[in-house]
Design a protein around this motif. Structure first.
Motif, short mmCIF file in Angstrom:
data_model
loop_
_atom_site.label_atom_id
_atom_site.label_comp_id
_atom_site.label_asym_id
_atom_site.label_seq_id
_atom_site.Cartn_x
_atom_site.Cartn_y
_atom_site.Cartn_z
N ASN A 75 -13.19 4.81 21.67
CA ASN A 75 -13.19 6.46 21.23
C ASN A 75 -13.47 7.39 22.15
O ASN A 75 -14.54 7.52 22.69
N MET A 76 -12.47 8.20 22.55
CA MET A 76 -12.29 9.05 23.78
C MET A 76 -12.42 10.37 23.26
O MET A 76 -12.11 10.77 22.17
N HIS A 77 -12.50 11.17 24.16
CA HIS A 77 -12.16 12.76 24.04
C HIS A 77 -10.90 13.05 23.26
O HIS A 77 -9.97 12.30 23.54
N GLU A 78 -10.66 14.21 22.65
CA GLU A 78 -9.67 14.53 22.01
C GLU A 78 -8.93 13.71 21.07
O GLU A 78 -7.62 13.46 20.86
N VAL A 93 -23.79 2.16 34.05
CA VAL A 93 -22.98 2.53 32.74
C VAL A 93 -22.14 3.55 33.13
O VAL A 93 -22.01 4.67 32.38
N PHE A 96 -16.30 0.99 32.62
CA PHE A 96 -16.01 -0.16 32.19
C PHE A 96 -14.84 -0.74 32.63
O PHE A 96 -13.68 -0.21 32.68
N CYS A 115 -16.97 6.16 31.92
CA CYS A 115 -17.85 6.36 30.91
C CYS A 115 -17.87 7.67 30.36
O CYS A 115 -18.04 8.08 29.34
N GLN A 116 -17.78 8.63 31.30
CA GLN A 116 -17.83 9.88 31.11
C GLN A 116 -16.92 10.23 30.04
O GLN A 116 -16.89 11.26 29.18
N ASP A 117 -15.68 9.56 29.95
CA ASP A 117 -14.42 10.02 29.08
C ASP A 117 -14.61 9.33 27.91
O ASP A 117 -13.88 9.67 26.96
N VAL A 118 -15.70 8.39 27.60
CA VAL A 118 -15.60 7.33 26.50
C VAL A 118 -16.74 8.14 25.74
O VAL A 118 -18.03 8.33 26.13
N ILE A 119 -16.43 8.42 24.35
CA ILE A 119 -17.45 8.81 23.63
C ILE A 119 -18.46 7.67 22.73
O ILE A 119 -19.50 7.62 22.88
N SER A 120 -17.38 6.68 22.25
CA SER A 120 -18.25 5.59 21.71
C SER A 120 -17.29 4.36 21.70
O SER A 120 -16.18 4.42 22.12
N CYS A 121 -17.76 3.14 21.60
CA CYS A 121 -16.90 1.97 21.61
C CYS A 121 -17.55 1.23 20.20
O CYS A 121 -18.60 0.81 20.17
N SER A 122 -16.51 0.25 19.74
CA SER A 122 -16.93 -0.37 18.58
C SER A 122 -16.51 -1.72 18.62
O SER A 122 -15.08 -1.78 18.91
N PHE A 123 -16.90 -2.76 18.09
CA PHE A 123 -16.27 -4.04 17.96
C PHE A 123 -16.89 -4.68 16.74
O PHE A 123 -17.84 -4.44 16.14
#
Lengths: 125, 170
Positions: A75-78, A93, A96, A115-123
């Motif tokens: 889940n990234m910006h915008e 970190v 990735f 990682c600066q561009d990533v807000i969250s990641c899920s799996f």
């Protein structure tokens, strides 16, 4: 799986001068917040705090281990959402490494996500 | 209240095993139980067990966290349920005899491969720098040197005559 597109941009390699987790390395100081110095008021690192740190970090590393080779949604910006197979993270970190990154431009076979561009990641498990 | 990233490990530890709502950039919010907070990046790892779907894990990067609110507290049971997802499952309980035979088998195999090994109580010591404790599988080797560790682990993995339960479930 869709045919991967050719590589558009090569990532920069790792800094050849520093090895491992060096809090004085220019990379760490420039890119990471100074987490080490924030809480040690007396100068000496509290043993209890260090134990807590190791415990928390070990759990985080196990999370990364669990994430390896799984389809992860980033889940990234915008409100950009991309899916990819998680490969590895670097020690601070900051990046990735992923494979099969599905983007609007096509499937990137190998990619490095900042990682600066990533807000969250899920799996899912 | 300090920014999330600037808080101490003690403060982060208080959130572990609690049901929380994490607010991030773009006004997004995530709910789940906190498994850990990475001390290097302040990233929050949330686990949720929805009724109908498989358990899911979310990692919210530290730089994006704006606020964390506790919604509910956790119990020992919820902690162990979370832990079971991440830690390797040691369900196989071996008897003393089986352990002994495994140890002997491994010791002989290591010696065959010209690895200096001695018995140290219940453990095996390799070249006095690496220790293999019960139940003598790849995950039970401890050593300060990565290269020696990797070499010995590959030997332990290839020991003949054993039915290896796959302990590396991660």
């Amino acid at each position: 799986m869709k045919t991967p597109v050719s590589v558009l941009r090569l990532p920069r390699g790792p800094d050849p001068n520093s090895r491992g987790f060096d809090p004085n390395s220019p990379r760490f100081l420039a890119l990471c917040p100074t987490t080490l110095s924030s809480s040690s008021s007396s100068g000496a690192v509290d043993e209890e705090e260090q134990r807590l740190r190791s415990d928390l970090r070990e759990r985080f590393l196990r999370t990364l281990l669990l994430m390896t080779d799984k389809q992860v949604e980033f889940n990234m910006h915008e409100k950009v959402r991309v899916r990819a197979r998680f490969g590895a993270s670097d020690i601070d970190v900051l990046n990735f490494q992923v494979s099969g990154l599905e983007t609007p431009l096509g499937v990137q076979k190998e990619a490095l996500l900042r990682c600066q561009d990533v807000i969250s990641c899920s799996f899912e498990l | 209240m300090l920014k999330w990233r600037d808080r101490s490990p003690q403060q982060w530890q208080e959130f572990v095993n609690q049901e929380v709502c994490v607010t991030a950039h773009d006004q997004q919010s995530f709910e789940g139980r906190v498994f850990t907070v990475d001390p290097v990046s302040a990233s929050v790892v949330l686990v949720s067990f929805p009724e109908t779907k498989r358990p899911s894990v979310k990692v919210i990067l530290g730089h994006a966290v704006t606020d964390v609110q506790i919604l509910g507290s956790g119990t020992k049971e919820s902690e162990s349920r979370m832990k079971s997802l991440f830690l390797p499952d040691r369900t196989q309980v071996l008897s003393a005899d089986e352990l002994k035979s495994r140890r002997e088998n491994l010791r002989v195999w290591l010696e065959k491969n010209r690895v200096p090994v001695t018995e140290d109580g219940d453990d095996l010591r390799v070249a006095s720098v690496l220790t293999i404790s019960a139940p003598y599988s790849t995950g039970d080797c401890t050593c300060a040197n990565e290269i020696i560790l990797a070499r010995v682990q590959s030997l332990v993995e290839s020991v003949p005559g054993e039915q290896h339960a796959s302990l590396a479930s991660i």
